[in-house]
Each structure stands twice: as C-alpha cells, then as structure tokens.
Design a protein around this motif. Sequence first.
Motif, mmCIF file in Angstrom:
data_model
loop_
_atom_site.group_PDB
_atom_site.id
_atom_site.type_symbol
_atom_site.label_atom_id
_atom_site.label_comp_id
_atom_site.label_asym_id
_atom_site.label_seq_id
_atom_site.Cartn_x
_atom_site.Cartn_y
_atom_site.Cartn_z
ATOM 1 N N ALA A 221 47.365 38.346 49.494
ATOM 2 C CA ALA A 221 47.391 39.344 48.415
ATOM 3 C C ALA A 221 48.292 40.489 48.836
ATOM 4 O O ALA A 221 48.238 40.949 49.984
ATOM 5 N N GLU A 222 49.128 40.929 47.924
ATOM 6 C CA GLU A 222 49.986 42.071 48.207
ATOM 7 C C GLU A 222 49.138 43.319 48.416
ATOM 8 O O GLU A 222 48.126 43.526 47.742
ATOM 9 N N GLY A 223 49.544 44.146 49.369
ATOM 10 C CA GLY A 223 48.783 45.351 49.685
ATOM 11 C C GLY A 223 48.601 46.267 48.495
ATOM 12 O O GLY A 223 47.518 46.856 48.310
ATOM 13 N N TRP A 224 49.644 46.386 47.664
ATOM 14 C CA TRP A 224 49.535 47.246 46.484
ATOM 15 C C TRP A 224 48.448 46.730 45.547
ATOM 16 O O TRP A 224 47.626 47.504 45.042
ATOM 17 N N THR A 225 48.422 45.413 45.324
ATOM 18 C CA THR A 225 47.424 44.825 44.441
ATOM 19 C C THR A 225 46.016 45.034 44.991
ATOM 20 O O THR A 225 45.080 45.360 44.244
ATOM 21 N N ALA A 226 45.867 44.851 46.303
ATOM 22 C CA ALA A 226 44.558 45.024 46.925
ATOM 23 C C ALA A 226 44.093 46.470 46.838
ATOM 24 O O ALA A 226 42.922 46.754 46.546
ATOM 25 N N ALA A 227 45.006 47.403 47.088
ATOM 26 C CA ALA A 227 44.648 48.820 47.009
ATOM 27 C C ALA A 227 44.294 49.214 45.585
ATOM 28 O O ALA A 227 43.339 49.962 45.343
ATOM 29 N N LEU A 228 45.058 48.703 44.627
ATOM 30 C CA LEU A 228 44.798 49.043 43.230
ATOM 31 C C LEU A 228 43.453 48.504 42.777
ATOM 32 O O LEU A 228 42.751 49.142 41.988
ATOM 33 N N ALA A 229 43.074 47.334 43.293
ATOM 34 C CA ALA A 229 41.755 46.784 42.965
ATOM 35 C C ALA A 229 40.659 47.713 43.470
ATOM 36 O O ALA A 229 39.626 47.903 42.810
ATOM 37 N N SER A 230 40.888 48.324 44.640
ATOM 38 C CA SER A 230 39.915 49.269 45.180
ATOM 39 C C SER A 230 39.813 50.506 44.296
ATOM 40 O O SER A 230 38.715 50.997 44.013
ATOM 41 N N VAL A 231 40.954 51.008 43.835
ATOM 42 C CA VAL A 231 40.946 52.180 42.961
ATOM 43 C C VAL A 231 40.265 51.844 41.634
ATOM 44 O O VAL A 231 39.489 52.646 41.093
ATOM 45 N N THR A 232 40.544 50.667 41.103
ATOM 46 C CA THR A 232 39.914 50.250 39.849
ATOM 47 C C THR A 232 38.401 50.142 40.009
ATOM 48 O O THR A 232 37.630 50.533 39.128
ATOM 49 N N ASP A 233 37.972 49.608 41.161
ATOM 50 C CA ASP A 233 36.536 49.527 41.445
ATOM 51 C C ASP A 233 35.930 50.919 41.551
ATOM 52 O O ASP A 233 34.793 51.158 41.120
#
Length: 469
Positions: A221-233
Amino acid sequence: MIESTGVTTVDLEAALLTWIPQQRWFAAKGTPVVSLDIVERVRIGARPDVTAEHLLVDIGLDAPLAQNPQVQRYQVPLGFRSSAPDEVAAWQLPLPGYDVVVYDGMRDPAIISLYGDALAESASFGRIDFETLAEDSVDSGLVGRVLGAEQSNTSVVLGEELLLKLFRRISPGVNPDIELHRALAEAGCDNVAPLRGWIQTEEVGDLSMLGMAQDFVVDSAEGWTAALASVTDLIAGGATDAFAVESFELGKAVARVHADLATELGTSRRPASELVQEITERVEAAALVVPELAECLPAARELIARARSGETTVHRIHGDLHLGQVLRTPLTWLLIDFEGEPSKSLEERRRPDSPLRDVAGMLRSFDYAAHHLLVDGAGPDGAGPDGAGSDGAGLDETVATRWVEQNSAAFCEGYASVTGEDPRATEALLGAYELDKAAYEAVYEARNRPTWLDIPMRAVRRLAPPART
C-alpha cells in the motif's frame, strides 16, 4: 506481422510535434515548441499484427529557461498496428493517410512484453542497450500491463514480477534512481525493492539512463493511501495516534536507508553556512513567485540563520521523500523513486545533502495528509498530492494538528532508534529544511492548485510568523 511500418521519419516528427506537448510527462508545458528531431529510431521487436519501435527525440523550445533548457530529450516507445484496439485508441498519434495506427507503446501489453524480452536477453538495438545485473535476473515471456496514472515517468508491470520504469525525459549521466538502488543492493538493504536491470544509451561517450527494472512489490500500500485511511478513520471517531506505530516503523526504514547510503557512497562535511545560503536563496526566489511569502521573509531569514554555525554531515539521500514515495508491505516499509525533485538538474539531484532534508520532506507530507481535507476544493472530489481524495467533514484544525504532531514525533523517534540521534535535536537546521520544502510547495500550489496554497502557507507562517503591523 507488420514487417515494415511504412511511416516515414519526417511524418513521425510532424505528428510528434503536436502529440508530445499534450502528454502529461512533457516537462515544458506552457513553453512554445519550435522544433522536433528524431535522433534515434530503432525496432525493438514484433509479434503478429504489432511492431515496437523506440525513439529518442530532441525538442527545441522557444527560449532557454533556468528550469527548461532550450533542447530537451525524451524517449518515446511506439506501437504500430493495422487497427487500434480500444485500450490504445486514446494514445494514437495524428497520422492521417497511413494504413497503420501509431500509438504510445507503453499502453499496449504486447509492446510491454517485447521490452521485457529485450531485457531478459540483454539485447541491444542501435545505441539502446538493455542490461541486467545477472544472467537469470529477468525471465522472458512475461505478460505486460501498464501501471497507474501517467506521471513524469511511465511504469509498467511484467508478469506480476517486475516493475519497469521508463524515464521519459532523458539527461546525460547516471540516473540517481538506478545509482542509489545499485548501492543499496550492494548493502543488502531490505527497505528497497531489488534492482534487476536497466536500459541505457551512449552518445559520444555520454551515458544516459533510459529505464530500470526492479522487483514488483505485491500486496503493498502506498504510504499516502495508508496515511489518508488513518485520517479518514480519525474523522469517523478513531484515535489520533492509530497510525503512529506505522510512522515509527517508517522512521526506522528511512534511517536504515540513510545509513546504507552513507556506508556505500561515503560522507563528507559541509559548512552549515553553505547550506543555509542555498536555502535562503531558494526561499527568497519562491517569494518572487508567491507574494504571500514576502511578509514572512524577515522571520524566515532569522530562522534559517540560526542554523548557520558549525558543519554538518552530508551524503547521498532520497531527495524527494514523502508519503507517496514509500510502500507498506506486510513485512516492512520500502522507499521508491530515488530520482530527487524533478525540477532540479541531474547534477543537483546527485549532490550530497543533509539527511535532514528527507526527514523534513516526510514531516511536510504528514502535514499534507491531515490538512489537505480542510482546504477549499478538497472535499469529496478533491485529490491529495498523489491522487487520493476524501471528504474532510468532521475534521478540524485542532484534530488535524494533533495527528500531524503525533505521527511526526513517532517518525523521528523511529529514526532515532536506528541512528541514536533524534532529528529534532538539530532543531534549527531541520526547521530550515521544513521551511525550504514549504516554500517549494507554495510555488507548486500557486501555479497548479491555488485553492491548496493555504496548506504550505500555514506551515510557513508557523515556522516564520509574519511581522505584526
């Protein structure tokens, strides 16, 4: 099989003159193109109903600019078919009057596979050479497919085993992406995908790198996608520190890569005053483009000047590190794309620098991941720096800032667990590099996404508060 494409070089040049400036990877958008010359045209291979040719093209621009030399060289892989399948129809060159369809070869799985075979055979075509690290490093007969959106380079997948990346714009010299991957392979680094081969050309003793092949990382998983999932959560009521464990591990990975680069390619010492002078010049140049930066210049100069004393260790670094340049696999974090900032010359990208530049780039990326949802125009249809987007409803400045602080701290702590030195201990120089990166981002946003300008400007004003009137 198309034995002869029948398309003359003169007609190809005329078609490319209108086609290339419309491509996303063309680096001189907005600058008038005055000439185009094909300097190399070779046949890579053929299969039933399809032929592949590889072109090196020199494009003349209206005027020499600092960031755009008067002549730029590009590589253009072309496919030739009697009729265009749906997947390549949108990538055709305007060539009326011919019974053959000509198109971007990297959109055709059959053409991609021909490049894979050339790499497996370590073949040469004219002045274009395919090289591998070992005889068995690339298998022949791999099925090809294009990967993701078109950027400044083009990446394709071979057999779900290899990632082949073509550098669209060509500069003489060793490409940093290949150079640093080779060095890290020598070090046995586990935080990069292994290099398998590359494509190069040589003209009058000048070597230019055209592309590289490395292991394709599945289940990542791309780091940006993973980080954005955390922000969305977080928006949905999750904990602000849920991503901190990943940030800690990412800090460790970056530190290990830095250590291996220092070991393999050496270190040196530079007066901090030289680095400070370069940062000052870049920030002041940015202020000429972004008027909002001008009110922060007095405090910016003062912040940067605090890092002036003593010397600092420099070595080869990533050079353009952010969350879009890292992949999370089931086992670890990987760093990708070691080319450096695309706006810099090859000489600048190969110049040793402080590892704090990479640290600052990642800290700025955490800031983007949290704050891009707050800016005007970045709601459900807004896109992050690497194409991600989501709805920012439920996220406020306080919560976003807390997420950034926790992940930035975790990253630095992970880095320190490997090096024994926390990057935040060198507060003045780290702050100068953060300001440098934020000013660079401000120029980009002002030119490309004005509604996003507030993201880097918040960071600039935090680091260098404007004088009160």
